[in-house]
Design a protein around this motif. Structure first.
Motif, PDB file in Angstrom:
ATOM      1  N   THR A  38      39.602  24.407  41.378  1.00 44.54           N
ATOM      2  CA  THR A  38      39.794  24.157  42.806  1.00 44.54           C
ATOM      3  C   THR A  38      41.063  23.335  42.997  1.00 44.54           C
ATOM      4  O   THR A  38      41.592  22.744  42.053  1.00 44.54           O
ATOM      5  CB  THR A  38      38.575  23.450  43.416  1.00 44.54           C
ATOM      6  OG1 THR A  38      38.367  22.192  42.752  1.00 44.54           O
ATOM      7  CG2 THR A  38      37.330  24.295  43.279  1.00 44.54           C
ATOM      8  N   THR A  81      43.996  25.272  50.153  1.00 44.85           N
ATOM      9  CA  THR A  81      42.833  25.972  50.693  1.00 44.85           C
ATOM     10  C   THR A  81      42.471  27.199  49.864  1.00 44.85           C
ATOM     11  O   THR A  81      41.877  28.140  50.370  1.00 44.85           O
ATOM     12  CB  THR A  81      43.103  26.402  52.138  1.00 44.85           C
ATOM     13  OG1 THR A  81      44.292  27.206  52.162  1.00 44.85           O
ATOM     14  CG2 THR A  81      43.292  25.185  53.024  1.00 44.85           C
ATOM     15  N   PHE A 113      30.973  25.277  49.021  1.00 40.81           N
ATOM     16  CA  PHE A 113      31.895  24.188  48.736  1.00 40.81           C
ATOM     17  C   PHE A 113      31.982  23.280  49.959  1.00 40.81           C
ATOM     18  O   PHE A 113      31.725  23.695  51.093  1.00 40.81           O
ATOM     19  CB  PHE A 113      33.282  24.715  48.342  1.00 40.81           C
ATOM     20  CG  PHE A 113      33.823  25.783  49.250  1.00 40.81           C
ATOM     21  CD1 PHE A 113      34.585  25.457  50.358  1.00 40.81           C
ATOM     22  CD2 PHE A 113      33.572  27.124  48.976  1.00 40.81           C
ATOM     23  CE1 PHE A 113      35.092  26.441  51.184  1.00 40.81           C
ATOM     24  CE2 PHE A 113      34.076  28.115  49.806  1.00 40.81           C
ATOM     25  CZ  PHE A 113      34.841  27.770  50.920  1.00 40.81           C
ATOM     26  N   GLN A 169      33.170  20.725  53.071  1.00 39.43           N
ATOM     27  CA  GLN A 169      34.138  20.804  54.164  1.00 39.43           C
ATOM     28  C   GLN A 169      34.327  19.405  54.760  1.00 39.43           C
ATOM     29  O   GLN A 169      34.018  19.154  55.920  1.00 39.43           O
ATOM     30  CB  GLN A 169      33.638  21.777  55.230  1.00 39.43           C
ATOM     31  CG  GLN A 169      33.494  23.200  54.753  1.00 39.43           C
ATOM     32  CD  GLN A 169      34.858  23.871  54.588  1.00 39.43           C
ATOM     33  OE1 GLN A 169      35.440  24.359  55.539  1.00 39.43           O
ATOM     34  NE2 GLN A 169      35.361  23.863  53.372  1.00 39.43           N
ATOM     35  N   PHE A 187      40.966  28.608  45.843  1.00 38.99           N
ATOM     36  CA  PHE A 187      40.464  28.305  44.512  1.00 38.99           C
ATOM     37  C   PHE A 187      40.669  29.530  43.626  1.00 38.99           C
ATOM     38  O   PHE A 187      40.945  30.630  44.105  1.00 38.99           O
ATOM     39  CB  PHE A 187      38.992  27.875  44.538  1.00 38.99           C
ATOM     40  CG  PHE A 187      38.031  28.949  44.945  1.00 38.99           C
ATOM     41  CD1 PHE A 187      37.462  29.795  43.994  1.00 38.99           C
ATOM     42  CD2 PHE A 187      37.659  29.119  46.269  1.00 38.99           C
ATOM     43  CE1 PHE A 187      36.558  30.779  44.358  1.00 38.99           C
ATOM     44  CE2 PHE A 187      36.758  30.097  46.646  1.00 38.99           C
ATOM     45  CZ  PHE A 187      36.207  30.933  45.689  1.00 38.99           C
ATOM     46  N   TYR A 205      38.685  26.191  58.017  1.00 42.63           N
ATOM     47  CA  TYR A 205      38.071  25.783  56.753  1.00 42.63           C
ATOM     48  C   TYR A 205      39.040  24.853  56.051  1.00 42.63           C
ATOM     49  O   TYR A 205      40.261  24.997  56.163  1.00 42.63           O
ATOM     50  CB  TYR A 205      37.814  26.988  55.853  1.00 42.63           C
ATOM     51  CG  TYR A 205      36.845  27.989  56.404  1.00 42.63           C
ATOM     52  CD1 TYR A 205      35.494  27.902  56.114  1.00 42.63           C
ATOM     53  CD2 TYR A 205      37.283  29.039  57.209  1.00 42.63           C
ATOM     54  CE1 TYR A 205      34.595  28.828  56.607  1.00 42.63           C
ATOM     55  CE2 TYR A 205      36.397  29.973  57.705  1.00 42.63           C
ATOM     56  CZ  TYR A 205      35.047  29.868  57.400  1.00 42.63           C
ATOM     57  OH  TYR A 205      34.172  30.784  57.894  1.00 42.63           O
ATOM     58  N   ALA A 224      29.878  22.322  42.059  1.00 41.52           N
ATOM     59  CA  ALA A 224      29.838  23.683  42.601  1.00 41.52           C
ATOM     60  C   ALA A 224      28.386  24.064  42.844  1.00 41.52           C
ATOM     61  O   ALA A 224      27.494  23.711  42.081  1.00 41.52           O
ATOM     62  CB  ALA A 224      30.493  24.656  41.627  1.00 41.52           C
ATOM     63  N   THR A 230      38.900  23.765  48.954  1.00 40.68           N
ATOM     64  CA  THR A 230      37.765  23.644  48.050  1.00 40.68           C
ATOM     65  C   THR A 230      38.046  22.538  47.043  1.00 40.68           C
ATOM     66  O   THR A 230      39.134  22.462  46.467  1.00 40.68           O
ATOM     67  CB  THR A 230      37.547  24.963  47.293  1.00 40.68           C
ATOM     68  OG1 THR A 230      38.761  25.295  46.597  1.00 40.68           O
ATOM     69  CG2 THR A 230      37.213  26.083  48.249  1.00 40.68           C
ATOM     70  N   TYR A 244      30.892  28.682  52.642  1.00 42.31           N
ATOM     71  CA  TYR A 244      30.556  29.498  51.480  1.00 42.31           C
ATOM     72  C   TYR A 244      31.434  30.738  51.447  1.00 42.31           C
ATOM     73  O   TYR A 244      31.999  31.169  52.456  1.00 42.31           O
ATOM     74  CB  TYR A 244      29.075  29.900  51.501  1.00 42.31           C
ATOM     75  CG  TYR A 244      28.672  30.742  52.694  1.00 42.31           C
ATOM     76  CD1 TYR A 244      28.837  32.131  52.687  1.00 42.31           C
ATOM     77  CD2 TYR A 244      28.123  30.154  53.820  1.00 42.31           C
ATOM     78  CE1 TYR A 244      28.470  32.900  53.787  1.00 42.31           C
ATOM     79  CE2 TYR A 244      27.753  30.908  54.918  1.00 42.31           C
ATOM     80  CZ  TYR A 244      27.922  32.282  54.892  1.00 42.31           C
ATOM     81  OH  TYR A 244      27.573  33.033  55.976  1.00 42.31           O
TER      82      TYR A 244
END
Length: 399
Positions: free
Chosen positions: A121, A125, A179, A181, A127, A157, A170, A160, A201
């Motif tokens: 991660t 924004t 993950f 927020q 992963f 969003y 995780a 992660t 998610y």
């Protein structure tokens, strides 16, 4: 006779109610269990590995225990180390590239899927999934971030981050990867906390994104202003495989959901703290003033789940006077802390306090034999930057 019977009935009822109250209260702060320091583990590390880690998780593979350890990129070469816990040695090392076709910008966190596949991660924004050669096998879609006056406003969003430095593991439910927020909705109004999602998610098969209905609790009720007021919204969470439990820095309760929608609150207060409630802070203070004030404020840190013993550990950090000459970026090496122990019904069954200058409480992992806390505290007389040192804490129930 009728009066005597009535008196006996009332007396019995009173005893029953009193016993019920005692039983309920006895689950809050009782000493049925404690954590006892036991043996130590030692993993030698080379010059390209720094003892601090933002992501460190135990996992099992082919019946053996291993430790996933993501090296900090800015304090050593970028890589992931896999340690054999039983043999106390490095099992293998996985490169994490900065540039090229397999380059990953700003690594911040990771998770072992198995011995050959890992999630990485980032502070961005996106992963990634990589194999044991460091090759990217999956890259998530970019998540939307809006900016105003060069300040990110996360109304979509946010990035992660799967970390152990502030426990954020995780979470997988079938093909869904959940993950946190932590910055979505910032700055908040007084009214939108209850609709600000704590988790998003992604469907790992389709790439579809979604938001959960697990939102901030009602104790968050004041407006934020990016220039004059900001809440301490940092939180840690634990996953049991069925429930997800969330702990905020400045709330006595923990918040639990089995479906990322309906939430139950449980008291998990430290006996060493006054009652805590989140209060806005002024972000315009200079950094050193802010850090010193934050250190001198009691707060909660990790919330961990021990699947082997089916208990939770909630870390509580004691007020700490930050030394005048210490850099604001240094660790609070002398800070005392306690660990509150809760059973799988979210009842407090004990709390054990630990000294400062011994443990690096941010660095931990849970194994088959107990909770392991790092001894890589610079104030510890046994501190050694060339070794990863861990003390096992054994969970014992009092007879």
């Amino acid at each position: 006779m009728r009066i005597i019977k009535r008196y006996s009935l009332l007396l019995s009822l009173g005893i029953l109610l009193f016993g019920s109250c005692v039983s309920k209260d006895s689950s809050l702060g009782t000493d049925q269990a404690e954590l006892i320091p036991a043996d130590t583990l030692c993993f030698p590390i080379n010059d390209s590995t720094h003892y601090e880690s933002k992501a460190m998780f135990q996992f099992e593979y082919s019946g053996r225990e291993y430790l996933f350890f993501q090296n900090q990129r800015d304090k050593g070469s970028p890589h992931i180390s896999i340690f054999d816990i039983e043999k106390e040695c490095l099992y293998k090392s996985i490169p994490v590239y900065k540039e090229g076709p397999n380059g990953i910008p700003h690594v911040l966190g990771g998770w072992p899927l198995d011995m050959d596949h890992f999630i990485v991660t980032t502070g961005s924004t996106q992963f990634y999934m990589i194999d044991d050669a460091g090759h990217i096998t999956y890259k998530s879609p970019a998540l939307y971030v809006r900016r105003k006056n060069n300040v990110p406003l996360y109304d979509g969003y946010c990035g992660t981050r799967v970390l152990s430095y502030y426990a954020s593991p995780a979470i997988f439910r079938d093909s869904l990867f959940y993950f946190p927020q932590k910055a979505v909705g910032f700055p908040h109004t007084a009214d939108n906390w209850s609709t600000s999602n704590l988790f998003a998610y992604m469907n790992m098969n389709t790439g579809e994104l979604g938001r959960t209905k697990f939102c901030y609790p009602s104790v968050f009720d004041k407006a934020e202003d990016i220039y004059s007021a900001i809440y301490g919204r940092d939180h840690s969470y634990a996953d049991t495989g069925k429930d997800v439990a969330v702990s905020f820095e400045e709330t006595d309760s923990i918040y639990v959901s089995s479906d990322f929608h309906h939430v139950r609150a449980y008291n998990a207060k430290s006996r060493y703290f006054p009652h805590l409630r989140p209060e806005p802070e002024n972000p315009n203070q200079d950094l050193l003033t802010w850090i010193r004030k934050d250190a001198n404020t009691p707060q909660y840190h990790h919330l961990l789940y021990d699947k082997y013993r089916k208990v939770f550990y909630r870390f509580a950090c004691m007020p700490y006077e930050y030394p005048e000459l210490r850099s604001p970026m240094d660790e609070d090496t002398g800070r005392e802390f306690s660990i509150i122990i809760l059973n799988d019904k979210y009842e407090i069954i004990g709390e054990t306090r630990f000294p400062g200058n011994t443990y690096a409480y941010r660095l931990w992992f849970i194994g088959r034999d107990g909770l392991y806390l790092s001894l890589n505290n610079q104030g510890n007389p046994d501190f050694d930057e060339d070794r990863l040192l861990f003390r096992r804490l054994k969970l014992e129930y009092k007879k």
